[in-house]
Write an enzyme that holds these catalytic residues in place. Structure first.
Site, mmCIF file in Angstrom:
data_model
loop_
_atom_site.group_PDB
_atom_site.id
_atom_site.type_symbol
_atom_site.label_atom_id
_atom_site.label_comp_id
_atom_site.label_asym_id
_atom_site.label_seq_id
_atom_site.Cartn_x
_atom_site.Cartn_y
_atom_site.Cartn_z
ATOM 1 C CG ASP A 61 -1.826 -1.259 1.247
ATOM 2 O OD1 ASP A 61 -1.965 -1.916 0.189
ATOM 3 O OD2 ASP A 61 -2.377 -1.574 2.308
ATOM 4 C CE LYS B 166 -4.175 -6.647 0.875
ATOM 5 N NZ LYS B 166 -4.574 -5.261 0.506
ATOM 6 C CB THR B 167 -2.261 -4.381 -6.138
ATOM 7 O OG1 THR B 167 -3.406 -4.963 -6.786
ATOM 8 C CG2 THR B 167 -1.022 -5.123 -6.588
ATOM 9 C CG HIS B 168 -5.365 -1.257 -1.653
ATOM 10 N ND1 HIS B 168 -6.666 -1.670 -1.770
ATOM 11 C CD2 HIS B 168 -4.998 -1.570 -0.380
ATOM 12 C CE1 HIS B 168 -7.065 -2.214 -0.620
ATOM 13 N NE2 HIS B 168 -6.066 -2.177 0.235
ATOM 14 C CG ASP C 52 -7.807 -5.345 -0.668
ATOM 15 O OD1 ASP C 52 -9.033 -5.542 -0.653
ATOM 16 O OD2 ASP C 52 -7.128 -5.055 0.338
ATOM 17 C CE LYS D 194 -11.117 -4.334 2.074
ATOM 18 N NZ LYS D 194 -9.709 -4.108 1.687
ATOM 19 C CB ALA E 238 -19.283 -2.396 -1.982
ATOM 20 C CG ASP E 239 -22.562 0.240 -6.924
ATOM 21 O OD1 ASP E 239 -23.805 0.068 -6.927
ATOM 22 O OD2 ASP E 239 -22.028 1.372 -7.030
ATOM 23 N N GLY F 120 -24.736 -5.310 -9.614
ATOM 24 C CA GLY F 120 -24.043 -6.177 -10.565
ATOM 25 C C GLY F 120 -23.544 -5.458 -11.797
HETATM 26 O O1 6AU Z 1 -0.850 -5.121 7.245
HETATM 27 P P1 6AU Z 1 -1.466 -3.751 7.025
HETATM 28 O O2 6AU Z 1 -2.314 -3.331 8.189
HETATM 29 O O3 6AU Z 1 -0.462 -2.715 6.632
HETATM 30 O O4 6AU Z 1 -2.400 -3.869 5.745
HETATM 31 C C1 6AU Z 1 -3.534 -4.695 5.699
HETATM 32 C C2 6AU Z 1 -4.119 -4.722 4.310
HETATM 33 C C3 6AU Z 1 -4.663 -3.394 3.806
HETATM 34 C C4 6AU Z 1 -6.173 -3.500 3.981
HETATM 35 O O5 6AU Z 1 -6.857 -2.802 2.955
HETATM 36 C C5 6AU Z 1 -6.420 -4.996 3.872
HETATM 37 O O6 6AU Z 1 -5.220 -5.652 4.271
HETATM 38 N N1 6AU Z 1 -7.533 -5.527 4.711
HETATM 39 C C6 6AU Z 1 -8.586 -6.287 4.143
HETATM 40 C C7 6AU Z 1 -8.536 -6.904 2.843
HETATM 41 C C8 6AU Z 1 -7.363 -7.587 2.380
HETATM 42 O O7 6AU Z 1 -9.535 -7.028 2.181
HETATM 43 C C9 6AU Z 1 -9.701 -6.616 4.915
HETATM 44 C C10 6AU Z 1 -9.680 -6.368 6.305
HETATM 45 O O8 6AU Z 1 -10.584 -6.768 7.014
HETATM 46 N N2 6AU Z 1 -8.591 -5.729 6.839
HETATM 47 C C11 6AU Z 1 -7.528 -5.323 6.080
HETATM 48 O O9 6AU Z 1 -6.580 -4.777 6.644
HETATM 49 O O10 6AU Z 1 -4.334 -3.281 2.435
#
Ligand code: 6AU
Length: 275
Positions: A39, A61-63, A92, A94, A96-97, A99
């Site tokens: 991130d 895992k990307t944002h 990642d 997420k 939420a809208d 279909g």
């Molecule tokens: O280890 P961190 O706290 O630096 O990062 C955690 C990563 C972040 C969040 O967007 C994601 O995990 N996340 C998610 C996901 C993966 O969907 C769900 C959640 O319940 N908590 C969470 O932290 O990129």
């Protein structure tokens, strides 16, 4: 043995979705159930971190919407790193809208997520139509979906009957929904008395993993790889700041943390299959 005690390799044989199979095979091949969450806000930091932790992770895992200087060539670079280091890609997003909207967000726009991300995730809040919308785009491409059945944050509303409904929604779409973002194993959750769920074997990818701190002051809550994999039966630990810390230029420190989390995650898995 029950799915909880099976090896990742044994479980790979039973999964038909190509993204789920690839993830399980990659975990086994690399002996790593560690996913890195990257991130950071610049393409340079993003690629630099992925290149140094790549050897130690099964998944990145990307944002992608965090990147300030995004261009389509970043995806080409990410895919080259995925081939070089042998890891699966999970955007990642997420979703939420409704279909129709999520299908467009998944296929189109600047990021065209479905064209490069093996896995993505969605909140079950809109109901089953979110799965059919995403599946119309992702299934023909061999992609997989994770539903957010629980969250790692303090005060999360995703609990109880909401979590049970998420699992029921997944059960109805096993071809595309390969598992959950959750804090524990979900086999049998929300099942009726006559439902056979012993073999369902959802993948559980778990964020909120850290060895040194319990939270981040913004609601995040951390548990150890041992708590997550051995005690709660989750399959993949997702670690972000615990690995890359505050300074992406500290390459040696990042590599040391990646190795540490990889070893902790794998030891917890070995203890689980031997338990
Ligand atoms: O280890 P961190 O706290 O630096 O990062 C955690 C990563 C972040 C969040 O967007 C994601 O995990 N996340 C998610 C996901 C993966 O969907 C769900 C959640 O319940 N908590 C969470 O932290 O990129």
């Amino acid at each position: 043995p029950e799915p909880y005690r099976r090896t990742y390799a044994q479980r790979a044989l039973h999964h038909k979705n190509p993204a789920a199979k690839l993830l399980l095979q990659t975990i086994e091949r690399k002996q790593s159930n560690l996913a890195i969450s990257v991130d950071v806000a610049t393409a340079k930091d993003f690629l630099a971190i992925i290149d140094v932790v790549g050897p130690f992770v099964c998944l990145v895992k990307t944002h992608i919407d965090i990147i300030e200087d995004f261009t389509p060539s970043l995806i080409t670079d990410l895919q080259a790193l995925s081939a070089k280091h042998d890891f699966v890609i999970f955007e990642d997003r997420k979703f939420a809208d409704i279909g129709n909207t999520v299908a467009l967000q998944y296929s189109s726009g600047v990021h065209k997520i479905a064209s490069w991300s093996h896995l993505t995730n969605a909140h079950p809040v809109p109901g089953p139509s979110i799965v059919t919308g995403l599946s119309s785009v992702g299934l023909p491409l061999g992609r997989g979906l994770l539903l957010l059945a629980e969250m790692s944050t303090k005060g999360s509303l995703a609990s109880g009957s909401y979590t049970e409904s998420a699992v029921q929604m997944a059960r109805a779409h096993r071809d595309f929904v390969v598992g959950f973002i959750a804090q524990r194993r979900m086999d049998g959750v929300g099942a009726g008395p006559n439902e056979v769920t012993a073999e369902e074997d959802f993948l559980i990818l778990t964020p909120g993993v850290g060895l040194d701190v319990k939270g981040d002051g913004m609601g995040q809550q951390y548990r150890t790889p041992r708590e997550v994999v051995l005690e709660s039966g989750c399959d993949v630990i997702i670690v972000g700041r615990g690995i890359y810390g505050k300074d992406p230029s500290l390459v040696d420190a990042i590599v040391a943390q990646a190795k540490r989390y990889k070893e902790e995650g794998w030891a917890a898995y070995l203890a689980r299959i031997e338990s």
